[in-house]
Write a protein that holds these residues in place. Structure first.
Motif, mmCIF file in Angstrom:
data_model
loop_
_atom_site.group_PDB
_atom_site.id
_atom_site.type_symbol
_atom_site.label_atom_id
_atom_site.label_comp_id
_atom_site.label_asym_id
_atom_site.label_seq_id
_atom_site.Cartn_x
_atom_site.Cartn_y
_atom_site.Cartn_z
ATOM 1 N N LEU A 183 -13.570 5.090 -7.235
ATOM 2 C CA LEU A 183 -12.597 4.174 -6.641
ATOM 3 C C LEU A 183 -13.156 3.513 -5.377
ATOM 4 O O LEU A 183 -12.958 2.308 -5.146
ATOM 5 N N ILE A 184 -13.852 4.280 -4.569
ATOM 6 C CA ILE A 184 -14.457 3.744 -3.353
ATOM 7 C C ILE A 184 -15.506 2.694 -3.696
ATOM 8 O O ILE A 184 -15.589 1.627 -3.057
ATOM 9 N N ASP A 185 -16.312 2.975 -4.720
ATOM 10 C CA ASP A 185 -17.334 2.016 -5.154
ATOM 11 C C ASP A 185 -16.715 0.714 -5.662
ATOM 12 O O ASP A 185 -17.378 -0.332 -5.672
ATOM 13 N N LYS A 186 -15.462 0.780 -6.076
ATOM 14 C CA LYS A 186 -14.745 -0.412 -6.522
ATOM 15 C C LYS A 186 -14.111 -1.160 -5.342
ATOM 16 O O LYS A 186 -13.397 -2.149 -5.531
ATOM 17 N N GLY A 187 -14.365 -0.677 -4.123
ATOM 18 C CA GLY A 187 -13.879 -1.351 -2.927
ATOM 19 C C GLY A 187 -12.587 -0.811 -2.356
ATOM 20 O O GLY A 187 -12.056 -1.338 -1.378
ATOM 21 N N SER A 328 -8.994 0.660 -18.497
ATOM 22 C CA SER A 328 -8.545 -0.575 -17.839
ATOM 23 C C SER A 328 -7.610 -0.377 -16.648
ATOM 24 O O SER A 328 -7.137 -1.346 -16.065
ATOM 25 N N SER A 329 -7.337 0.866 -16.245
ATOM 26 C CA SER A 329 -6.371 1.075 -15.156
ATOM 27 C C SER A 329 -6.998 1.015 -13.765
ATOM 28 O O SER A 329 -6.294 1.147 -12.762
ATOM 29 N N VAL A 330 -8.310 0.819 -13.697
ATOM 30 C CA VAL A 330 -9.010 0.686 -12.415
ATOM 31 C C VAL A 330 -9.780 -0.630 -12.404
ATOM 32 O O VAL A 330 -10.451 -0.973 -13.384
ATOM 33 N N ALA A 331 -9.677 -1.351 -11.281
ATOM 34 C CA ALA A 331 -10.404 -2.614 -11.134
ATOM 35 C C ALA A 331 -10.945 -2.728 -9.721
ATOM 36 O O ALA A 331 -10.581 -1.952 -8.826
ATOM 37 N N GLU A 332 -11.824 -3.694 -9.513
ATOM 38 C CA GLU A 332 -12.320 -3.983 -8.171
ATOM 39 C C GLU A 332 -11.139 -4.371 -7.276
ATOM 40 O O GLU A 332 -10.209 -5.056 -7.703
ATOM 41 N N LYS A 333 -11.197 -3.920 -6.024
ATOM 42 C CA LYS A 333 -10.121 -4.263 -5.092
ATOM 43 C C LYS A 333 -10.146 -5.754 -4.782
ATOM 44 O O LYS A 333 -11.192 -6.329 -4.507
ATOM 45 N N MET A 334 -8.973 -6.355 -4.857
ATOM 46 C CA MET A 334 -8.855 -7.781 -4.550
ATOM 47 C C MET A 334 -9.079 -8.001 -3.054
ATOM 48 O O MET A 334 -8.513 -7.285 -2.227
ATOM 49 N N LYS A 335 -9.901 -8.972 -2.704
ATOM 50 C CA LYS A 335 -10.178 -9.264 -1.296
ATOM 51 C C LYS A 335 -9.260 -10.369 -0.789
ATOM 52 O O LYS A 335 -8.784 -11.200 -1.510
#
Length: 335
Positions: A183-187, A328-335
């Motif tokens: 999760l951290i690596d996804k931002g 599909s329940s994890v994605a990059e954090k929106m900036k």
């Protein structure tokens, strides 16, 4: 003298020694004579309960499941009704067939009941037992396991250094770390961990989460969902609108289901608004097309290792790896 030492002296495998001891027919005559000669010379006497397991009477293995609801929750997905436990029972029952044994399932609703279970073993109602779902570090459970042929799932060797317990665990500490770091690596930096209860798996998964958060200088946020779907649902409903985490790491898939239900009712999109991570990779989530990113610890491996420890003299400790399953329940954090 142990079967391992006999195997080394006879230059055969330990399973061959076991087959000779139990008088199986699929052993070459010369091999059987060689092993039996060593057994006779050293006066080896097989363990009583190991011999019982190899025989036909009794041919019953007890599966003892904890159904101890300390939360007074109305949730039906606990104890025998837990999807995790149902999968585990199914695996164990099918494996026992290959050893010509059947299962007797018993539900323990209070720790005090453990003191009354000894008669199952003393009276040879069961030839061995597998215990799962119990709180961590229960002295009554350890005492029972030291006396009889019992495998404990999700328990740890006690502090007194006694290492004769048969244990099957998952690599929960590593799994908790991998899930959080993913999760951290996804931002994601604001990550809520909905932890389990007082079982070893929960303690270790939480520890893995804390390790990853500390490594990246992030503040841990932990609330205890007691491995319950309905409690995780309430936590999400109350916490998310105020604190707005970008990701939630649920300590098991059952709680992840409660999280997803609450987020949908709050009109949050998954994973666009909030990412959700689970743990266990239960078939249930696939049946309902929930597509949850999760950590997978093979229930089949846990069941297989538990049964093997009952029937085979080998290392008393087995640990099952945790692997990341990306969905599909994890994605990059929106900036």
């Amino acid at each position: 003298m142990t079967t391992k030492q006999i195997a080394e002296l006879a230059n055969v495998s330990r399973s061959t020694v076991s087959r000779v001891i139990n008088n199986y027919e699929n052993v070459p005559i010369e091999t059987k004579k060689k092993v039996q000669k060593i057994i006779d010379e050293y006066g080896y006497t097989p363990n009583y309960f190991a011999r019982t397991l190899a025989g036909k009477n009794p041919n019953i293995i007890g599966i003892f499941l904890a159904d101890i609801n300390t939360t007074f929750s109305s949730n039906d997905w606990i104890g025998i009704n837990s999807p995790y436990n149902m999968e585990l029972i199914s695996v164990i029952v099918n494996l026992l067939k290959s050893y010509n044994h059947v299962a007797l399932v018993n539900i323990i609703t209070d720790i005090k009941e453990l003191k009354n279970l000894e008669h199952y073993f003393l009276k040879r109602i069961v030839a061995g037992g597998i215990f799962a779902g119990f709180p961590y570090n229960i002295s009554e459970l350890e005492e029972l396991a030291r006396k009889y042929n019992i495998v404990l799932i999700d328990q740890m060797i006690s502090n007194d250094g006694n290492d004769n317990l048969k244990l099957v665990n998952s690599d929960n500490n590593s799994g908790g770390y991998i899930a959080t770091k993913y999760l951290i690596d996804k931002g994601h930096t604001n990550i809520l961990h909905i932890a389990g209860d007082n079982r070893l798996s929960s303690i270790q998964r939480e520890r893995g989460y804390k390790t990853a958060m500390k490594e990246f200088n992030l503040e841990p946020n932990i609330i205890y969902g007691m491995y319950r779907e309905d409690i995780a649902y309430k936590i999400t409903k109350n916490y998310v609108p105020i604190h707005k985490p970008s990701a939630i790491f649920a300590g098991n898939d059952i709680m992840a289901i409660g999280v997803i239900k609450a987020l949908k009712e709050l009109m949050f999109r998954i994973p666009e608004d909030i990412s959700v991570m689970g743990f266990d990779n239960l078939n249930l989530t696939k049946w309902f097309n929930l597509d949850i990113t999760t950590m997978s610890v093979s229930i089949k491996d846990i069941g297989e290792n538990s049964v093997k420890l009952l029937f085979e003299e080998k290392d008393n400790y087995s640990i099952c790896r945790a692997n990341l399953i990306e969905r599909s329940s994890v994605a990059e954090k929106m900036k």
